[in-house]
Design a protein around this motif. Sequence first.
Motif, PDB file in Angstrom:
ATOM      1  N   ALA A 107       0.829  -1.207   0.000  1.00  0.00           N
ATOM      2  CA  ALA A 107       0.000   0.000   0.000  1.00  0.00           C
ATOM      3  C   ALA A 107       0.864   1.257   0.000  1.00  0.00           C
ATOM      4  O   ALA A 107       0.552   2.244  -0.682  1.00  0.00           O
ATOM      5  CB  ALA A 107      -0.921  -0.012   1.217  1.00  0.00           C
ATOM      6  N   LEU A 108       1.961   1.233   0.753  1.00  0.00           N
ATOM      7  CA  LEU A 108       2.856   2.393   0.791  1.00  0.00           C
ATOM      8  C   LEU A 108       3.571   2.589  -0.541  1.00  0.00           C
ATOM      9  O   LEU A 108       3.747   3.723  -1.005  1.00  0.00           O
ATOM     10  CB  LEU A 108       3.878   2.228   1.922  1.00  0.00           C
ATOM     11  N   GLN A 109       3.976   1.503  -1.175  1.00  0.00           N
ATOM     12  CA  GLN A 109       4.698   1.607  -2.434  1.00  0.00           C
ATOM     13  C   GLN A 109       3.785   2.050  -3.579  1.00  0.00           C
ATOM     14  O   GLN A 109       4.203   2.800  -4.461  1.00  0.00           O
ATOM     15  CB  GLN A 109       5.351   0.267  -2.768  1.00  0.00           C
ATOM     16  N   TRP A 110       2.551   1.600  -3.572  1.00  0.00           N
ATOM     17  CA  TRP A 110       1.630   1.947  -4.648  1.00  0.00           C
ATOM     18  C   TRP A 110       1.041   3.342  -4.480  1.00  0.00           C
ATOM     19  O   TRP A 110       0.464   3.877  -5.422  1.00  0.00           O
ATOM     20  CB  TRP A 110       0.500   0.922  -4.711  1.00  0.00           C
ATOM     21  N   GLN A 111       1.150   3.912  -3.273  1.00  0.00           N
ATOM     22  CA  GLN A 111       0.621   5.248  -2.994  1.00  0.00           C
ATOM     23  C   GLN A 111      -0.861   5.362  -3.407  1.00  0.00           C
ATOM     24  O   GLN A 111      -1.255   6.248  -4.166  1.00  0.00           O
ATOM     25  CB  GLN A 111       1.462   6.315  -3.695  1.00  0.00           C
ATOM     26  N   LEU A 112      -1.637   4.448  -2.906  1.00  0.00           N
ATOM     27  CA  LEU A 112      -3.058   4.420  -3.230  1.00  0.00           C
ATOM     28  C   LEU A 112      -3.778   5.607  -2.609  1.00  0.00           C
ATOM     29  O   LEU A 112      -3.420   6.059  -1.520  1.00  0.00           O
ATOM     30  CB  LEU A 112      -3.688   3.121  -2.711  1.00  0.00           C
ATOM     31  N   PRO A 113      -4.792   6.143  -3.284  1.00  0.00           N
ATOM     32  CA  PRO A 113      -5.577   7.235  -2.678  1.00  0.00           C
ATOM     33  C   PRO A 113      -6.298   6.739  -1.432  1.00  0.00           C
ATOM     34  O   PRO A 113      -6.614   5.553  -1.300  1.00  0.00           O
ATOM     35  CB  PRO A 113      -6.555   7.623  -3.792  1.00  0.00           C
ATOM     36  N   LEU A 114      -6.600   7.674  -0.527  1.00  0.00           N
ATOM     37  CA  LEU A 114      -7.161   7.295   0.766  1.00  0.00           C
ATOM     38  C   LEU A 114      -8.506   6.589   0.649  1.00  0.00           C
ATOM     39  O   LEU A 114      -8.839   5.730   1.473  1.00  0.00           O
ATOM     40  CB  LEU A 114      -7.299   8.542   1.645  1.00  0.00           C
ATOM     41  N   TRP A 115      -9.330   6.926  -0.371  1.00  0.00           N
ATOM     42  CA  TRP A 115     -10.662   6.328  -0.470  1.00  0.00           C
ATOM     43  C   TRP A 115     -10.611   4.839  -0.788  1.00  0.00           C
ATOM     44  O   TRP A 115     -11.606   4.115  -0.593  1.00  0.00           O
ATOM     45  CB  TRP A 115     -11.493   7.048  -1.525  1.00  0.00           C
TER      46      TRP A 115
END
Length: 283
Positions: A107-115
């Motif tokens: 999740a940190l590496q992909w930098q997913l949006p918060l939603w």
Amino acid sequence: MSSSRAPRPAMTCPRSTACQPCKNLKTPPSKTRPQGWQRLLLAMALQVGVAVLWLGLLVQTSWAGQMPLLFWLVVHGLVAAGLSHWRTREPWWTAFHLAMPWLALLALQWQLPLWVYPLLALLLLAVFSPVLKDRVPFFLSSDQVAQGLLQIMDQRQTKLFVDLGCATGGLLVSLARSRPDTEFVGVETAWLPYWVARMRAMRLPNLTIRRQSIWDLDLKGFDLVYCFLSPDPMARLGAQFDDQADQGARLVSNSFQIPGRKPGQTLPVQDWRESVLWVYPKA
């Protein structure tokens, strides 16, 4: 003929007012383990606690900061999973703790949006909510199990069949097509599998899907009651079956036995799980 079996103790519901699913049961629900959302909160607290332990080591020691990230991910997963397994003996929670550090890294590496995170949480809840409430994971019955059930149904001339926790309804669809003169009912509490099962049953007039807890379902009238649950609810389900089912009815459990009770019939299934169908008559 007299029976030498000792009577079961009467149930006392742990709530101040006995709930409907508990009123007629002879075996009280377990009070030794956390229930529902308590278990998820404890799992998350365990993850946070192990992470705090590692942060403390990084601050207080010099060697900890020299270890590669891979080392900490592996150790974190093993420690959290080991503690969880020691307390719960439940494989799905052990897998959860093993996977959590790797999922966090991704999740940190992909930098997913918060939603995305609450959306994923809702999706998981829609599929796996029975795990939180009743310790019933998402199991799917194999085609070989369906063939074994057809064999048992033909032996008993089954007219009304219920699947307790039918998931996406694949087993029921197969059975309903094979036996059009038999009425089939599936009950499921998880929202997403329930709607999938409902849609699959639309063109089958002898198949009905209900969104209902197995503890709220009256088993009276069903010739064959099938379940593929987990070890935890089996004692309670056995008591419910004895209280509610008609004489001559059968409870068929895939893989998990009723503790302390001898089945009337066993049927090994040649699938990848090496499943066994345990067939119990009404006591």
